[in-house]
Design an enzyme around this catalytic site. Structure first.
Site, short mmCIF file in Angstrom:
data_model
loop_
_atom_site.label_atom_id
_atom_site.label_comp_id
_atom_site.label_asym_id
_atom_site.label_seq_id
_atom_site.Cartn_x
_atom_site.Cartn_y
_atom_site.Cartn_z
CB SER A 44 -5.46 5.36 4.87
OG SER A 44 -4.57 4.28 4.68
CE LYS A 45 -4.11 8.06 11.96
NZ LYS A 45 -5.05 7.80 13.03
NE ARG A 46 -4.21 0.85 3.89
CZ ARG A 46 -4.07 1.02 2.59
NH1 ARG A 46 -3.08 0.47 1.95
NH2 ARG A 46 -4.96 1.73 1.92
N GLY B 178 1.71 6.29 5.76
CA GLY B 178 2.61 7.16 6.53
C GLY B 178 1.78 8.21 7.25
#
Ligand code: GLU
Length: 488
Positions: free
Chosen positions: A249-251, A253
């Site tokens: 996920s965006k966590r 990167g």
């Protein structure tokens, strides 16, 4: 290595966001299959969810695939344009008694869902509309009662199974599959129906997609059978996880292909990195050109376990491709970045082309991304430089000693009979000896003086590339800087 038949494959993204790295990986594997074994790579935009689909997202998908060079072989298919066929397929299933209408009123449905929730269960449909008498159905239709269409799951005691190219045999007992909805009350098709209808119409013979779709596959197989069409083969690719083992996920990167494009990553490095997310060519081979990937690709190398997305590895891969590619291919990429940074104009670089090519070749060795080259190129292209504070703190810690070393260096270089690496090396080794210090003691402070950085090519290469005038100017500036600082 086994051989595989040519196939019609498709990449079928929903245009509800950007092109995700996982999607690009799926597209790549489909594309590689076709380039290796023959067939066609098709693109279908699954835009039936009108509320969430956007043109911008569709454009991002095209742009991402184009950047990666994953061209499709036939005109793009838009799922939303096939609504009438989806409905016709539903109608044929209804006519054949393989599907039926469910008139459960919306309010009742909501009540049951809420009820199931309070009991900590998931609402399960109980087939209560499966045998509705014809006249009653007729009555309701005439009244205009809303309904959904459900597929009649066949043979309760049977199983639905297939030989997956990745997972081998997968089997689902039919009793675990509900009579699933295929048409909503607003007469729009549900995903499973639309996909099967489109895959049939497009002549798809191999469905390769993420393994989050495994639970859809028995339903889709049932639909193929009910529609009397031959089954494609299926290959379910592993999910992609972050380094912490959680779903990417965006966590973790950037997950949008476009972000990497705009950061200046090389498409061939991205492709190589994506190819290793769930596939291995065997052995510990990792770095490959696209031509090599095509040559080596085989479903046998597809893996079941989740793939790990490591951004550091992507950077490393980019560095590998930067060193590997031809200088002629790398030069325009670097030039674009240098020009965009304002460091030099294309004309100025063109005017000293041979020198500039040598510079790029020298700098790429220590770079992982194009921006590293830009940063390292500044000391050769700009008149004045900034000193990296870390470099100053580390290499010019004792300012007076550094100033003395640089002064002796300057005097010796000024007297050098030529500005060639061998001569300069002899000069500097002579200085080190005279001062009774090792080469490193002399070269590190000099490196900061010349480049402002702690990392650079070998010090003699730096001197040669900068040329006599600029190099001596830099050393003078450093001496001045250290004098002011030391007197303070
Ligand atoms: N639109 C679906 C998705 O993005 C495609 C699934 C499929 O390939 O069948 O997940």
């Amino acid at each position: 290595m086994s051989t595989y038949p040519a196939a019609r494959v498709r990449f079928a993204p929903s245009p509800t966001g950007y092109l995700h790295v996982g999607g690009a990986r799926t597209a790549l594997f489909n594309w590689l299959y076709v380039r290796r074994f023959g067939g066609q790579f098709l693109l279908r935009v699954e835009d039936t969810d009108k509320a969430r689909s956007t043109d911008e997202s569709t454009r991002a998908i095209f742009e991402g695939l184009e950047w990666l060079g994953l061209g499709w072989d036939e005109p793009v298919v838009y799922q939303g344009a096939n609504l009438e066929r989806h409905r016709a397929d539903v109608k044929s299933l209804l006519d054949a008694g393989l599907a039926y209408r469910d008139f459960t009123p919306q309010a009742t449905l909501e009540e049951r869902r809420a009820d199931a929730q309070t009991h900590g269960e998931i609402y399960k449909y109980k087939r209560e509309w499966a045998e509705l008498p014809l006249h009653e159905e007729q009555q309701r239709l005439e009244r205009g009662d809303p309904y959904v269409v459900r597929f009649r799951v066949p043979d309760e005691s049977g199983i639905t199974e297939w030989d997956d190219l990745v997972h081998e045999r997968i089997a689902f007992p039919n009793k675990d599959v509900d009579d699933f909805v295929i048409l909503r009350s607003d007469r729009t098709p549900i995903y499973n129906l639309a996909v099967v209808s489109d895959d049939i119409a497009m002549g798809v013979t191999l469905v390769m997609r993420g393994d989050d779709h495994i639970s859809n596959t028995p339903k889709q197989i049932m639909l193929y059978n009910a529609l009397g069409k031959p089954l494609p083969r299926f290959a379910h690719l592993p999910m992609i996880h972050g380094l912490d083992g959680k779903k990417l996920s965006k966590r973790h990167g950037a997950t949008a292909v476009g972000d990497y494009q705009h950061e200046g990553l090389l498409p061939q490095a991205m492709l190589n990195f994506l190819a290793l997310l769930g596939w291995s060519p065997g052995g510990d081979r990792e770095v490959m050109t696209l031509a090599e990937m095509i040559d080596l690709f085989s479903p046998e190398g597809l893996q079941r376990k989740a793939a790990i997305f490591d951004p550091k590895k992507l950077e490393w891969m980019n560095g590998q491709h930067m060193s590997m590619m031809s200088l002629t291919d790398l030069e325009p990429v670097v030039t674009r970045a240098i020009v965009a940074s304002g460091l030099a104009t294309a004309e100025a670089l063109g005017a000293k082309h041979d020198w500039y090519l040598r510079l790029v070749d020298l700098l790429r060795v220590r770079a992982r991304v194009v921006d590293d080259i830009v940063r390292q190129a500044a000391p050769y292209l700009a008149r004045d430089i900034d000193y990296d504070p870390d470099a100053v703190a580390k290499q010019w810690k004792d300012r007076e000693a550094s100033r003395n070393l640089l002064t002796a260096t300057r005097d010796s270089l000024m007297a050098a009979s030529s500005w060639e690496a061998a001569t300069l090396e002899a000069e500097l080794r002579g200085v080190a000896e005279k001062l009774g210090v090792g080469g490193g003691k002399l070269f590190q402070p000099l490196r900061v003086a010349l480049t402002g950085l702690t990392v650079s090519p070998g010090i003699f290469d730096v001197l040669v590339m900068q040329g006599r005038e600029l190099a001596l100017y830099r050393i003078e500036q450093a001496i001045n800087y250290l004098s002011v600082a030391a007197d303070r």
